[in-house]
Design an enzyme around this catalytic site. Structure first.
Site, PDB file in Angstrom:
ATOM      1  N   GLU A  76      -3.209 -11.479   8.160  1.00  0.00           N
ATOM      2  CA  GLU A  76      -4.382 -12.349   8.091  1.00  0.00           C
ATOM      3  C   GLU A  76      -4.000 -13.809   8.034  1.00  0.00           C
ATOM      4  OE1 GLU A  76      -8.306 -13.056   5.262  1.00  0.00           O
ATOM      5  OE2 GLU A  76      -7.633 -11.038   5.738  1.00  0.00           O
ATOM      6  N   ASP A  87      -9.853  -6.077   2.308  1.00  0.00           N
ATOM      7  CA  ASP A  87     -11.285  -6.084   2.019  1.00  0.00           C
ATOM      8  C   ASP A  87     -12.039  -6.067   3.346  1.00  0.00           C
ATOM      9  OD1 ASP A  87     -11.014  -8.638   3.031  1.00  0.00           O
ATOM     10  OD2 ASP A  87     -11.371  -9.665   1.134  1.00  0.00           O
ATOM     11  N   TYR A 129      -3.820  -8.778  -5.053  1.00  0.00           N
ATOM     12  CA  TYR A 129      -4.862  -9.382  -4.223  1.00  0.00           C
ATOM     13  C   TYR A 129      -6.103  -9.710  -5.058  1.00  0.00           C
ATOM     14  CZ  TYR A 129      -8.170 -10.004  -0.408  1.00  0.00           C
ATOM     15  OH  TYR A 129      -9.119 -10.509   0.446  1.00  0.00           O
TER      16      TYR A 129
END
Length: 646
Positions: A7, A105, A328
């Protein structure tokens, strides 16, 4: 060649560190010794297209072009990250296998999935994509994650949920912001009226709370305490419980509003015999609180350190990416996978060597007193989603320079993890009911028998209640005769609801069911259903401040004149959390395979269409008359840009 798509660069570097060396570092990717490549997005590198990207005529804001509902949704590259997208395009073409390494997520899932779709990866290659889930950037944790790859197809519902959320925000924000801004300008408010699927109901919560406070009329209410004595002259107090016959003189919370009634009770019970009608003693216990998700951490930090939600999130990102001290942080889950329990001894041992101070016990003392043979209810695979609770990693903070904010947040996370290895708080609760002149009086007393996990927390400094559970209670038996020495009148005043603070506004957004009016919607909501997600709530609150809809007054969060006027001008259902809360619950259901994308988008599109059509009937005359302000030193009007509202 395997291509890992992370990401962001920090995650990409953490993945590469666990893979074959030597490495060749490039600006856009890292080549590994075995020929594989690790690359990354830089957060979102694609965005929803603007209305004018679909049709240049839509650049001008006009009511007759609304609602804007794309037939074929489009994404477009974000200008500042176009070079990274170009690099990924070339790497994807060369790759035999792609490994999705977005954050764990729904937003992280969509972020990489939409890049894969945009680059038109072949169906064959797409079916083989694996999912790498990393919640701890330290090397041992990354290596464990690399051995536990899953099929990316398992996470499609999560991606579809995020896609639905993204498109819903676009439809709602673009159309209603344009519709209400156009109507506002007709009334002389020549600025943008930003409306969002989540931000507007949050603003509505604050405005309604301030209206309640402004309209509140304080009323006196009365309590009666009976001061009782045993034959051995041991005393205690019990509080009068008004009977059904007294209800006409009480408010809806059962508080007596008639002073004469309370005084009559005092006259009847003073210097009168009493009898213990019932006494019940039970052993009770309270388990340790679960580890934090992001929202519960933000609420705790706001209460303890007066830190706002955005600051807490920023500090968490630093602890996760820069220092690698926590897992996280953008998590909505407060549970841990059973597999993680294997890392507990190493984490607790590391913390037992910590030099970080804390109150009332230092981190070192907290860890030394922990019993790792205990296993709390937090380890539950069935309740773990794509990510788990926020906990400390195995990395020590001893040689790191942490700022005060980082120390405070890390300390909270550490304590909340360590209490999982402490016994339950235990106490003995005694409830006593006394009959005096046919009236019932009660008291409850708690006696602590084992401090358990509460020894890690500062003592509660709350004021003791009259006839409270802090008083000493003599030995009593059912049927025992007592003497009521006197009755005492306590006069109090009803208080207005408190203004929202960072902690209470976050709490309201997290458990929105309490504020939903529609009983049918309330019924489908769970306690944890909320407005926005753990990862977006801080940004939503921050956005309302930036748009001058909210302001601070000490610790209180209140609405500005513009914020109040906007809520008063909008249709009520746009300002209530009911509709949005139901949509959030549906988005969660999509991610859990309980409903479909179409089931969410069809009614949303219909609602947006109805709201646009009725916008011309709304009265915007209450808005302040605002003109565009010219930039300093220039005669040109300042342009207002509208971000996609959420």
């Amino acid at each position: 060649m395997k291509l890992y798509i992370a990401e962001k660069p920090s995650l990409g570097r953490a993945i590469a560190a666990a893979l074959p060396k030597p490495h060749k570092n490039h600006k856009t990717h890292i080549e590994l010794a075995n020929g594989d490549v690790v690359s990354w997005c830089i957060g979102h590198i694609l965005a929803q297209a603007n209305p004018e990207d679909y049709d240049i005529q839509l650049k001008k804001w006009q009511m007759n072009t609304l609602p804007i509902i794309p037939e074929q949704w489009q994404l477009k590259p974000i200008y500042r990250t176009r070079s990274q997208l170009t690099a990924l395009r070339a790497l994807v073409k060369k790759a035999d296998e792609v490994i999705h390494a977005g954050d764990p997520d729904r937003e992280g899932q969509l972020l990489v999935d939409e890049v894969i779709d945009y680059l038109k990866v072949s169906k064959t290659k797409k079916e083989k994509i694996k999912r790498l889930l990393i919640s701890d950037l330290n090397l041992p944790a990354v290596k464990r994650a690399l051995k536990a790859l899953k099929h990316n197809s398992e996470f499609m519902p999560l991606s579809i949920s995020a896609l639905a959320r993204s498109r819903a925000d676009w439809l709602y924000g673009i159309n209603l912001t344009r519709a209400y801004t156009i109507q506002g300008q007709k009334s002389g408010f020549n600025s943008v009226l930003s409306v969002g699927r989540v931000q507007t109901p949050v603003l509505g919560l604050v405005v309604r709370r301030e209206q309640e406070i402004a309209n509140f009329i304080s009323k006196p209410f009365y309590q009666v305490l009976a001061h009782l004595q045993t034959h051995q002259n041991e005393g205690f107090s019990a509080k009068w419980q008004p009977s059904e016959h007294c209800q006409p003189y009480c408010d809806n919370e059962g508080r007596v509003l008639n002073k004469a009634l309370a005084e009559n009770v005092i006259a009847r019970i003073s210097d009168q015999p009493a009898i213990v009608e019932d006494i019940n003693t039970e052993k009770k216990q309270q388990s340790a609180p679960l580890p934090f998700n992001l929202s519960s951490l933000q609420i705790s930090a706001a209460k303890q350190f007066s830190m706002n939600a955005k600051l807490v999130l920023d500090v968490c990102q630093s602890l996760y990416e820069k220092h690698k001290l926590i897992t996280y942080p953008r998590s909505d889950c407060r549970y841990l996978p059973k597999e993680q329990f294997k890392q507990a001894p190493a984490i607790v041992k590391m913390l037992s060597q910590s030099n970080l101070p804390a109150q009332p016990l230092s981190v070192k003392q907290q860890a030394e007193n922990a019993d790792i043979s205990l296993k709390s209810k937090t380890w539950n695979d069935k309740k773990v989603t794509a990510h788990h609770a926020i906990i400390p990693t195995e990395k020590s903070a001893n040689n790191l320079t942490l700022n005060p904010f980082e120390k405070n947040i890390y300390g909270l996370i550490v304590r909340q993890y360590l209490v999982q290895f402490y016994p339950a708080y235990q106490f003995q609760q005694t409830n006593v009911t006394v009959n005096i002149a046919k009236g019932l009086f009660t008291c409850r007393v708690n006696i602590e028998t084992e401090q358990g996990w509460k020894q890690l927390f500062p003592a509660n400094k709350k004021e003791p209640h009259e006839a409270s559970n802090n008083q000493a209670l003599p030995a009593l038996n059912k049927g025992q005769a007592l003497h009521c020495k006197e009755g005492v009148l306590i006069e109090k005043n009803t208080s207005p609801p408190a203004s929202f603070t960072d902690a209470s506004l976050l709490s309201a957004m997290t458990g929105i069911a309490r504020y939903v009016k529609d009983a049918s919607i309330k019924k489908v909501l769970r306690e944890t259903d909320g407005l926005g997600t753990d990862a977006t709530r801080a940004g939503i609150i921050d956005l309302l401040f930036k748009r001058d809809f909210l302001k601070r007054q000490g610790k209180a969060i209140i609405a500005t004149e513009t914020g109040i006027a906007l809520i008063n001008a909008l249709p009520e259902h746009a300002t209530l959390p009911d509709m949005t809360a139901q949509w959030e619950a549906t988005l969660t259901a999509i991610s859990e395979k309980e409903t479909s994308y179409q089931h969410f988008m069809t009614p949303l599109t219909q609602t947006v269409t109805q709201m646009v059509n009725s916008a011309e009937q709304q009265d915007f005359s209450c808005l302040p008359k605002v003109a565009f302000k010219p930039k300093r030193g220039k005669k040109k009007f300042q342009k207002h840009t509208v971000k996609k509202a959420s």
